[in-house]
Design an enzyme around this catalytic site. Structure first.
Site, PDB file in Angstrom:
ATOM      1  N   GLY A 243     -16.650  70.729 133.943  1.00  0.00           N
ATOM      2  CA  GLY A 243     -16.906  71.404 132.673  1.00  0.00           C
ATOM      3  C   GLY A 243     -18.255  72.049 132.501  1.00  0.00           C
ATOM      4  O   GLY A 243     -18.483  72.763 131.520  1.00  0.00           O
ATOM      5  N   GLU A 278     -16.001  66.236 138.830  1.00  0.00           N
ATOM      6  CA  GLU A 278     -14.947  67.206 139.151  1.00  0.00           C
ATOM      7  C   GLU A 278     -15.391  68.627 138.812  1.00  0.00           C
ATOM      8  O   GLU A 278     -14.741  69.319 138.025  1.00  0.00           O
ATOM      9  CB  GLU A 278     -13.682  66.867 138.342  1.00  0.00           C
ATOM     10  CG  GLU A 278     -13.149  65.466 138.568  1.00  0.00           C
ATOM     11  CD  GLU A 278     -12.008  65.117 137.606  1.00  0.00           C
ATOM     12  OE1 GLU A 278     -11.715  65.902 136.676  1.00  0.00           O
ATOM     13  OE2 GLU A 278     -11.404  64.054 137.798  1.00  0.00           O
ATOM     14  N   PRO A 279     -16.491  69.116 139.361  1.00  0.00           N
ATOM     15  CA  PRO A 279     -16.925  70.469 139.020  1.00  0.00           C
ATOM     16  C   PRO A 279     -16.029  71.516 139.680  1.00  0.00           C
ATOM     17  O   PRO A 279     -15.631  71.360 140.835  1.00  0.00           O
ATOM     18  CB  PRO A 279     -18.339  70.539 139.614  1.00  0.00           C
ATOM     19  CG  PRO A 279     -18.279  69.615 140.790  1.00  0.00           C
ATOM     20  CD  PRO A 279     -17.340  68.505 140.408  1.00  0.00           C
ATOM     21  N   GLY A 280     -15.702  72.544 138.936  1.00  0.00           N
ATOM     22  CA  GLY A 280     -14.907  73.630 139.502  1.00  0.00           C
ATOM     23  C   GLY A 280     -15.697  74.919 139.420  1.00  0.00           C
ATOM     24  O   GLY A 280     -16.288  75.391 140.394  1.00  0.00           O
ATOM     25  N   ARG A 281     -15.773  75.444 138.196  1.00  0.00           N
ATOM     26  CA  ARG A 281     -16.431  76.724 137.934  1.00  0.00           C
ATOM     27  C   ARG A 281     -17.866  76.757 138.441  1.00  0.00           C
ATOM     28  O   ARG A 281     -18.330  77.754 138.986  1.00  0.00           O
ATOM     29  CB  ARG A 281     -16.418  76.931 136.419  1.00  0.00           C
ATOM     30  CG  ARG A 281     -16.861  78.276 135.963  1.00  0.00           C
ATOM     31  CD  ARG A 281     -17.020  78.302 134.446  1.00  0.00           C
ATOM     32  NE  ARG A 281     -15.954  77.681 133.717  1.00  0.00           N
ATOM     33  CZ  ARG A 281     -14.940  78.329 133.145  1.00  0.00           C
ATOM     34  NH1 ARG A 281     -14.853  79.631 133.268  1.00  0.00           N
ATOM     35  NH2 ARG A 281     -14.021  77.674 132.473  1.00  0.00           N
ATOM     36  N   ARG A 317      -8.943  86.584 132.807  1.00  0.00           N
ATOM     37  CA  ARG A 317      -9.881  85.922 131.895  1.00  0.00           C
ATOM     38  C   ARG A 317     -10.293  86.776 130.678  1.00  0.00           C
ATOM     39  O   ARG A 317     -10.317  86.265 129.569  1.00  0.00           O
ATOM     40  CB  ARG A 317     -11.125  85.429 132.646  1.00  0.00           C
ATOM     41  CG  ARG A 317     -10.787  84.429 133.775  1.00  0.00           C
ATOM     42  CD  ARG A 317     -11.984  83.647 134.274  1.00  0.00           C
ATOM     43  NE  ARG A 317     -12.441  82.715 133.284  1.00  0.00           N
ATOM     44  CZ  ARG A 317     -13.448  82.910 132.471  1.00  0.00           C
ATOM     45  NH1 ARG A 317     -14.180  84.013 132.575  1.00  0.00           N
ATOM     46  NH2 ARG A 317     -13.776  82.029 131.570  1.00  0.00           N
ATOM     47  N   TYR A 321      -9.182  84.845 127.455  1.00  0.00           N
ATOM     48  CA  TYR A 321     -10.230  84.074 126.772  1.00  0.00           C
ATOM     49  C   TYR A 321     -11.316  84.987 126.186  1.00  0.00           C
ATOM     50  O   TYR A 321     -12.411  84.505 125.890  1.00  0.00           O
ATOM     51  CB  TYR A 321     -10.929  83.114 127.751  1.00  0.00           C
ATOM     52  CG  TYR A 321     -10.022  82.311 128.636  1.00  0.00           C
ATOM     53  CD1 TYR A 321      -9.297  81.227 128.136  1.00  0.00           C
ATOM     54  CD2 TYR A 321      -9.888  82.623 129.994  1.00  0.00           C
ATOM     55  CE1 TYR A 321      -8.471  80.484 128.960  1.00  0.00           C
ATOM     56  CE2 TYR A 321      -9.066  81.882 130.818  1.00  0.00           C
ATOM     57  CZ  TYR A 321      -8.364  80.812 130.294  1.00  0.00           C
ATOM     58  OH  TYR A 321      -7.554  80.082 131.122  1.00  0.00           O
ATOM     59  N   CYS A 349       0.452  98.189 131.741  1.00  0.00           N
ATOM     60  CA  CYS A 349       0.912  98.803 130.490  1.00  0.00           C
ATOM     61  C   CYS A 349       0.774  97.875 129.292  1.00  0.00           C
ATOM     62  O   CYS A 349       1.767  97.464 128.692  1.00  0.00           O
ATOM     63  CB  CYS A 349       2.345  99.262 130.666  1.00  0.00           C
ATOM     64  SG  CYS A 349       2.452 100.444 132.000  1.00  0.00           S
ATOM     65  N   TYR A 378     -11.244  80.660 138.673  1.00  0.00           N
ATOM     66  CA  TYR A 378     -10.169  81.053 137.757  1.00  0.00           C
ATOM     67  C   TYR A 378      -9.899  82.562 137.809  1.00  0.00           C
ATOM     68  O   TYR A 378      -9.587  83.188 136.808  1.00  0.00           O
ATOM     69  CB  TYR A 378     -10.480  80.575 136.323  1.00  0.00           C
ATOM     70  CG  TYR A 378     -10.804  79.098 136.278  1.00  0.00           C
ATOM     71  CD1 TYR A 378      -9.822  78.156 136.576  1.00  0.00           C
ATOM     72  CD2 TYR A 378     -12.098  78.638 135.995  1.00  0.00           C
ATOM     73  CE1 TYR A 378     -10.118  76.800 136.574  1.00  0.00           C
ATOM     74  CE2 TYR A 378     -12.399  77.284 135.990  1.00  0.00           C
ATOM     75  CZ  TYR A 378     -11.401  76.365 136.284  1.00  0.00           C
ATOM     76  OH  TYR A 378     -11.695  75.033 136.288  1.00  0.00           O
TER      77      TYR A 378
HETATM   78  N1  LLP Z   1     -11.267  68.247 135.729  1.00  0.00           N
HETATM   79  C1  LLP Z   1     -10.223  68.436 134.912  1.00  0.00           C
HETATM   80  C2  LLP Z   1      -9.384  67.303 134.541  1.00  0.00           C
HETATM   81  C3  LLP Z   1      -9.956  69.734 134.414  1.00  0.00           C
HETATM   82  O1  LLP Z   1      -8.925  69.920 133.605  1.00  0.00           O
HETATM   83  C4  LLP Z   1     -10.784  70.818 134.800  1.00  0.00           C
HETATM   84  C5  LLP Z   1     -10.518  72.163 134.329  1.00  0.00           C
HETATM   85  C6  LLP Z   1     -11.861  70.545 135.674  1.00  0.00           C
HETATM   86  C7  LLP Z   1     -12.075  69.249 136.120  1.00  0.00           C
HETATM   87  C8  LLP Z   1     -12.798  71.623 136.148  1.00  0.00           C
HETATM   88  O2  LLP Z   1     -13.512  72.169 135.117  1.00  0.00           O
HETATM   89  P1  LLP Z   1     -14.717  73.200 135.379  1.00  0.00           P
HETATM   90  O3  LLP Z   1     -15.839  72.448 136.043  1.00  0.00           O
HETATM   91  O4  LLP Z   1     -14.193  74.290 136.240  1.00  0.00           O
HETATM   92  O5  LLP Z   1     -15.067  73.686 134.018  1.00  0.00           O
HETATM   93  N2  LLP Z   1      -8.843  78.956 133.283  1.00  0.00           N
HETATM   94  C9  LLP Z   1      -9.963  78.625 132.422  1.00  0.00           C
HETATM   95  C10 LLP Z   1     -10.543  77.250 132.757  1.00  0.00           C
HETATM   96  C11 LLP Z   1      -9.531  76.139 132.722  1.00  0.00           C
HETATM   97  C12 LLP Z   1     -10.120  74.788 133.037  1.00  0.00           C
HETATM   98  C13 LLP Z   1      -9.063  73.775 133.199  1.00  0.00           C
HETATM   99  N3  LLP Z   1      -9.519  72.484 133.586  1.00  0.00           N
HETATM  100  C14 LLP Z   1     -11.008  79.723 132.525  1.00  0.00           C
HETATM  101  O6  LLP Z   1     -10.802  80.690 133.246  1.00  0.00           O
HETATM  102  O7  LLP Z   1     -12.033  79.662 131.846  1.00  0.00           O
END
Ligand code: LLP
Length: 430
Positions: A243, A278-281, A317, A321, A349, A378
């Site tokens: 997050g 759990e970092p993603g972004r 996105r 969003y 379109c 994403y």
């Molecule tokens: N852990 C869990 C349980 C999650 O649901 C998520 C993201 C993450 C970790 C990773 O979060 P991050 O570090 O990436 O913020 N499609 C949307 C974002 C959806 C996030 C869903 N869950 C966007 O493009 O902003």
């Protein structure tokens, strides 16, 4: 920091001119930088290590942000684990070389087949989100003669102060177990022979740009952990989710990993648990761009439209969003260039197929190449084939090398996935 910069007026990705990639691969395409991926992983891991010297922590990259095999592979080589939310993602993580014992399985709707798959693989932890899910997991594990390592995802009812569609920690969200029910479900789980209760999990949302909501959520988790221990549970892992927000607007302030790690040290550091993240972004976002070409520049009644070959199906996105992605032209604008206002749109379109409205753009003409920044998370994973637009290519750069890590899909194979029902085949045969 990322590795997309101008050299002699031309945009480079690490040591590769973007124009070389466009010439070989075509546009649109996603382009990722290995050095940026590695850097972000290192910065994150180092912040945690310095805030909690001697503490055990596992970084489980949230594969949903970008699940290309090559991207996961770069992170696997750095020692990353994975956070997965489906059997498909589990397969991807394992295939890319992430060991099962570093994989956590999140999500509100795991099926019994997915649970079996994860138990067979021997994953680190299930993050369970409801009592019915616990019942199914218990049954599946019992049938296999194994014990499932479980943490419960709790919902701390904290406002993450982010976009409503990506906020997950409020009571009205579908995620997690309500805080006031947590102790009961832990008691229930402890009595199940095939369940090994090992931890607590929390994830309150994505793209958090303020740290205060994390602090509130983690403080609540610390309190709960103390209570659970007093209840007799051996809580050994705390999964603090992902997050952490990143800057989508150039030079905007954003939460620093060091400050985030500091909060963690203060709120849960004393509990002696292994910490899971759990970092993603934060890892992949700024490590990727979407490269696109201008098809037309069109003058409307009172605005100018720059029509690109990338569209909302490639990067959803902005439409979904209202997200902002900065543009980065392939050719560096000159100081004396006259910038103008325009809408940047795709060919799909729908009026929602707009990347940016009324934004300042340098002089652009058909054939010019520009990139959307911060598209490594994403982006490709959320793309679709709407308007029968094939999935675009993905490219990974490493130093002075680049390679296609997902070829552009071709229209024939896209159409070839459709089948005519038998009665229409007979009609066609006459
Ligand atoms: N852990 C869990 C349980 C999650 O649901 C998520 C993201 C993450 C970790 C990773 O979060 P991050 O570090 O990436 O913020 N499609 C949307 C974002 C959806 C996030 C869903 N869950 C966007 O493009 O902003």
């Amino acid at each position: 920091m990322n590795h997309f910069e101008y050299r002699d007026g031309r945009l480079h990705v690490e040591d590769v001119p973007l124009a070389d990639i466009a010439a070989e691969v075509g546009t649109p395409a996603y382009v990722y930088s290995s050095a940026t991926l590695r850097r972000h992983y290192k910065v994150f891991a180092a912040s945690l290590a310095s805030a909690m010297p001697g503490g055990r922590h596992t970084v489980c990259y949230s594969v949903k942000a970008n699940s290309n095999q090559a991207v996961i592979g770069v992170l696997a080589a750095m020692g990353s684990g994975a956070d997965v939310v489906s059997g498909g993602e589990l397969k991807r993580a394992l295939k890319a070389g992430i060991p099962a014992e570093k994989i956590v399985f999140s999500g509100v709707g795991k099926t019994s087949a997915e649970m079996r798959q994860a138990l067979e693989a021997g994953i680190k932890q299930f993050n369970v989100e409801s009592e019915p899910e616990l019942a199914v997991l218990s049954e599946v594990a019992l049938g296999m003669g194994v014990r499932a390592p479980v943490a419960f995802r709790v919902n701390p009812d904290v406002d993450a102060e982010t976009h409503a569609k990506i906020s997950t920690g409020k009571a009205e969200n579908k995620f997690g177990i309500p805080f006031d029910q947590a102790r009961d479900i832990y008691r229930l789980a402890a009595a199940l022979p095939s369940i090994d209760v090992i931890g607590v999990d929390v994830h309150i949302g994505s793209q958090l740009t303020r740290l205060a909501p994390f602090e509130s959520a983690f403080a609540r988790v610390a309190e709960l952990t103390a209570q659970l221990r007093a209840d007799g549970h051996r809580i050994r892992t705390l999964d603090l989710g992902g997050g952490l927000g990143i800057p989508y607007v150039r030079n905007a302030p954003w939460p620093q990993p060091d400050a985030y790690a500091g909060i963690i040290g203060r709120t849960v550091g004393h509990l002696g648990c292994e910490l899971i993240f759990e970092p993603g972004r934060m890892i992949t976002g700024n490590a990727g761009v979407l490269m696109s070409s201008v098809i037309y520049v069109k003058q409307g009644t009172n605005r100018r439209f720059v029509i690109l070959d990338a569209a909302m199906n490639d990067l959803i996105r902005p439409a979904m969003y209202d997200a902002h992605h900065e543009i980065l032209p392939e050719t560096q604008p000159e100081d004396d260039d006259a910038w103008d206002r325009a809408d940047l749109v795709g060919p799909v379109c729908e009026s929602g197929d707009t990347f940016a409205r009324d934004c300042e753009v340098p002089p652009l003409a058909a054939g010019d190449i520009l990139c959307f920044e911060t598209a490594g998370a994403y982006g490709a994973v959320m793309s679709s084939t709407y308007n029968t637009r094939p999935l675009v290519a993905e490219v990974l750069v490493d130093g002075d090398r680049f390679a296609i890590v997902r070829p552009r899909e071709d229209v024939d194979s896209l159409i070839g996935r459709d089948r005519l029902p038998p009665w229409m085949q007979e009609d066609a045969a006459g």
